[in-house]
Design an enzyme around this catalytic site. Structure first.
Site, PDB file in Angstrom:
ATOM      1  N   HIS A   1       0.846  -1.189   0.000  1.00 36.18           N
ATOM      2  CA  HIS A   1       0.000   0.000   0.000  1.00 36.18           C
ATOM      3  C   HIS A   1       0.883   1.240   0.000  1.00 36.18           C
ATOM      4  O   HIS A   1       1.439   1.629   1.038  1.00 36.18           O
ATOM      5  CB  HIS A   1      -0.942   0.043   1.204  1.00 36.18           C
ATOM      6  CG  HIS A   1      -1.959   1.140   1.102  1.00 36.18           C
ATOM      7  ND1 HIS A   1      -3.262   0.916   0.713  1.00 36.18           N
ATOM      8  CD2 HIS A   1      -1.859   2.481   1.311  1.00 36.18           C
ATOM      9  CE1 HIS A   1      -3.920   2.064   0.708  1.00 36.18           C
ATOM     10  NE2 HIS A   1      -3.081   3.037   1.065  1.00 36.18           N
ATOM     11  N   CYS A   2       1.014   1.854  -1.155  1.00 36.20           N
ATOM     12  CA  CYS A   2       1.784   3.093  -1.294  1.00 36.20           C
ATOM     13  C   CYS A   2       1.199   3.861  -2.471  1.00 36.20           C
ATOM     14  O   CYS A   2       0.349   3.357  -3.201  1.00 36.20           O
ATOM     15  CB  CYS A   2       3.273   2.793  -1.492  1.00 36.20           C
ATOM     16  SG  CYS A   2       3.620   1.475  -2.678  1.00 36.20           S
ATOM     17  N   HIS A   3       1.625   5.099  -2.629  1.00 37.32           N
ATOM     18  CA  HIS A   3       1.033   5.977  -3.624  1.00 37.32           C
ATOM     19  C   HIS A   3       2.121   6.651  -4.461  1.00 37.32           C
ATOM     20  O   HIS A   3       3.266   6.791  -4.017  1.00 37.32           O
ATOM     21  CB  HIS A   3       0.205   7.072  -2.954  1.00 37.32           C
ATOM     22  CG  HIS A   3      -0.793   6.573  -1.953  1.00 37.32           C
ATOM     23  ND1 HIS A   3      -1.945   5.927  -2.316  1.00 37.32           N
ATOM     24  CD2 HIS A   3      -0.795   6.618  -0.589  1.00 37.32           C
ATOM     25  CE1 HIS A   3      -2.620   5.602  -1.226  1.00 37.32           C
ATOM     26  NE2 HIS A   3      -1.944   6.003  -0.166  1.00 37.32           N
TER      27      HIS A   3
ATOM     28  N   TYR B   1      -7.026  17.756  -1.101  1.00 35.33           N
ATOM     29  CA  TYR B   1      -5.708  18.132  -0.595  1.00 35.33           C
ATOM     30  C   TYR B   1      -4.730  18.145  -1.755  1.00 35.33           C
ATOM     31  O   TYR B   1      -4.964  17.524  -2.792  1.00 35.33           O
ATOM     32  CB  TYR B   1      -5.225  17.173   0.496  1.00 35.33           C
ATOM     33  CG  TYR B   1      -4.996  15.751   0.010  1.00 35.33           C
ATOM     34  CD1 TYR B   1      -3.744  15.328  -0.444  1.00 35.33           C
ATOM     35  CD2 TYR B   1      -6.039  14.831   0.008  1.00 35.33           C
ATOM     36  CE1 TYR B   1      -3.546  14.025  -0.896  1.00 35.33           C
ATOM     37  CE2 TYR B   1      -5.837  13.531  -0.440  1.00 35.33           C
ATOM     38  CZ  TYR B   1      -4.595  13.133  -0.890  1.00 35.33           C
ATOM     39  OH  TYR B   1      -4.410  11.846  -1.341  1.00 35.33           O
TER      40      TYR B   1
ATOM     41  N   ARG C   1     -10.468   0.875  -6.202  1.00 34.31           N
ATOM     42  CA  ARG C   1     -10.576   1.393  -4.839  1.00 34.31           C
ATOM     43  C   ARG C   1     -11.710   2.391  -4.727  1.00 34.31           C
ATOM     44  O   ARG C   1     -11.954   3.187  -5.652  1.00 34.31           O
ATOM     45  CB  ARG C   1      -9.272   2.086  -4.439  1.00 34.31           C
ATOM     46  CG  ARG C   1      -9.210   2.480  -2.961  1.00 34.31           C
ATOM     47  CD  ARG C   1      -8.037   3.385  -2.671  1.00 34.31           C
ATOM     48  NE  ARG C   1      -7.699   3.413  -1.250  1.00 34.31           N
ATOM     49  CZ  ARG C   1      -7.062   4.412  -0.658  1.00 34.31           C
ATOM     50  NH1 ARG C   1      -6.695   5.472  -1.364  1.00 34.31           N
ATOM     51  NH2 ARG C   1      -6.779   4.367   0.627  1.00 34.31           N
TER      52      ARG C   1
ATOM     53  N   ASP D   1       2.080   3.078   3.244  1.00 38.39           N
ATOM     54  CA  ASP D   1       1.224   4.232   2.948  1.00 38.39           C
ATOM     55  C   ASP D   1       2.042   5.443   2.508  1.00 38.39           C
ATOM     56  O   ASP D   1       1.554   6.572   2.542  1.00 38.39           O
ATOM     57  CB  ASP D   1       0.325   4.606   4.133  1.00 38.39           C
ATOM     58  CG  ASP D   1      -0.804   5.557   3.732  1.00 38.39           C
ATOM     59  OD1 ASP D   1      -1.349   5.402   2.627  1.00 38.39           O
ATOM     60  OD2 ASP D   1      -1.128   6.481   4.513  1.00 38.39           O
TER      61      ASP D   1
END
Length: 302
Positions: free
Chosen positions: A39-41, A57, A132, A258
């Site tokens: 889970h990363c962006h 944001y 998602r 994350d």
């Protein structure tokens, strides 16, 4: 492929901070070969991959080069990039990062009704394996459920899964939705249960019961920095929650950093987050299952 955000100037005022410049090297966990950050962006760079005009944001650029430096520091080899709301349904930045990985990366997209069957097939070819949905209030709240079900049923024949970003109380509100899911579903960040409310809190007990009885349900033991009462390390109060989940169904647990931690005011050290996994799962065999075997099931790494 799929909608893109219109070009716009890169914002000068960053509304959320970026990650720390360099994580500590982990000391309690030695990742095995093919270990995965599940889970990363990827954010930007915004001059190539504009943020969504409707975002809530604005993050600083946190692109694939920065991420791969972090991977080398942590000793991880694989990753699952999860589309975040600041890029909306324009998955271009994530797809570019996946392409750079040459099979080491996979992704979870955000889509809407404008995506054609050809768009979905192209996403699959680019190693997207899930979609998602955000239910979290500060990110805009729950999706329209008619659209939600329409999209879920469209990806069901592709053997994708659904990732759900929920607030803790949503586990009760949407229990019938979860019961009806036709595909595996992944609950992000332990459903964001507040550690201060204790293990006996109703949302966590709902999560444990569902995780124990529903084999379609997966959980990410991630984001201790969001769940902890103090919002800073060492995150000890989160350990019992993650350990209970790991002990319940270790073959359906995922872990992730994350990175780059959107919407946090105090940034965690990713090396510490990886070391925390030794407390979540003291048994090395179980940790290796979480880091390697479980992501392989959902993301078909080669």
């Amino acid at each position: 492929m799929a909608p893109t955000n219109p070009p716009h100037e890169v914002p000068l005022d960053r509304t959320v901070p970026g990650p720390i410049r360099e994580a500590s090297a982990p000391t309690a966990v030695r990742p095995p070969p093919s270990a995965c950050d599940a889970h990363c962006h990827i954010f930007g760079p915004a001059d190539r991959f504009p943020f969504s005009p409707s975002r809530t944001y604005t993050p600083p650029d946190s692109g694939i080069d920065d991420f791969e430096r972090l991977q080398r520091r942590l000793g991880l080899e694989r990753a699952v990039f999860v589309q975040a709301s600041c890029h909306g349904v324009d998955n271009s930045a994530m797809l570019d990062a996946i392409r750079r990985g040459d099979g080491r990366y996979a992704g979870v997209a955000m889509i809407d009704g404008s995506f054609t069957d050809a768009d979905l097939a192209a996403l699959h070819d680019h190693r997207i394996r899930g979609i998602r949905f955000n239910f979290v209030a500060h990110l805009g709240g729950a999706p329209d459920l008619d659209e939600f079900w329409g999209l879920v049923h469209r990806v069901t024949p592709m053997d994708w899964h659904v990732v759900l970003h929920l607030d803790a109380n949503d586990l009760g509100t949407y229990s019938e939705v979860l019961d009806a899911m036709p595909v595996p579903y992944v609950i992000d960040h332990m459903a964001r249960v507040p550690a201060a409310d204790g293990l006996d809190q109703e949302p966590f007990q709902r999560l444990l019961e569902r995780f124990d009885t529903d084999e379609r349900c997966w959980v990410k033991v991630s984001c201790a920095e969001r769940l902890t009462a103090g919002k800073v390390a060492p995150f000890d109060d989160v350990v019992p929650f993650a350990r209970a989940l790991v002990e319940c169904s270790p073959d359906r647990v995922l872990w992730g950093t994350d990175w780059p931690h959107p919407n946090l005011s105090v940034m965690p050290d990713e090396g510490r987050l990886l070391d925390l996994l030794a407390e979540f799962a003291p048994n090395e065999v179980t940790r290796n299952r979480i880091l390697v075997d479980n992501p392989q099931v959902l993301y078909d790494f080669t």
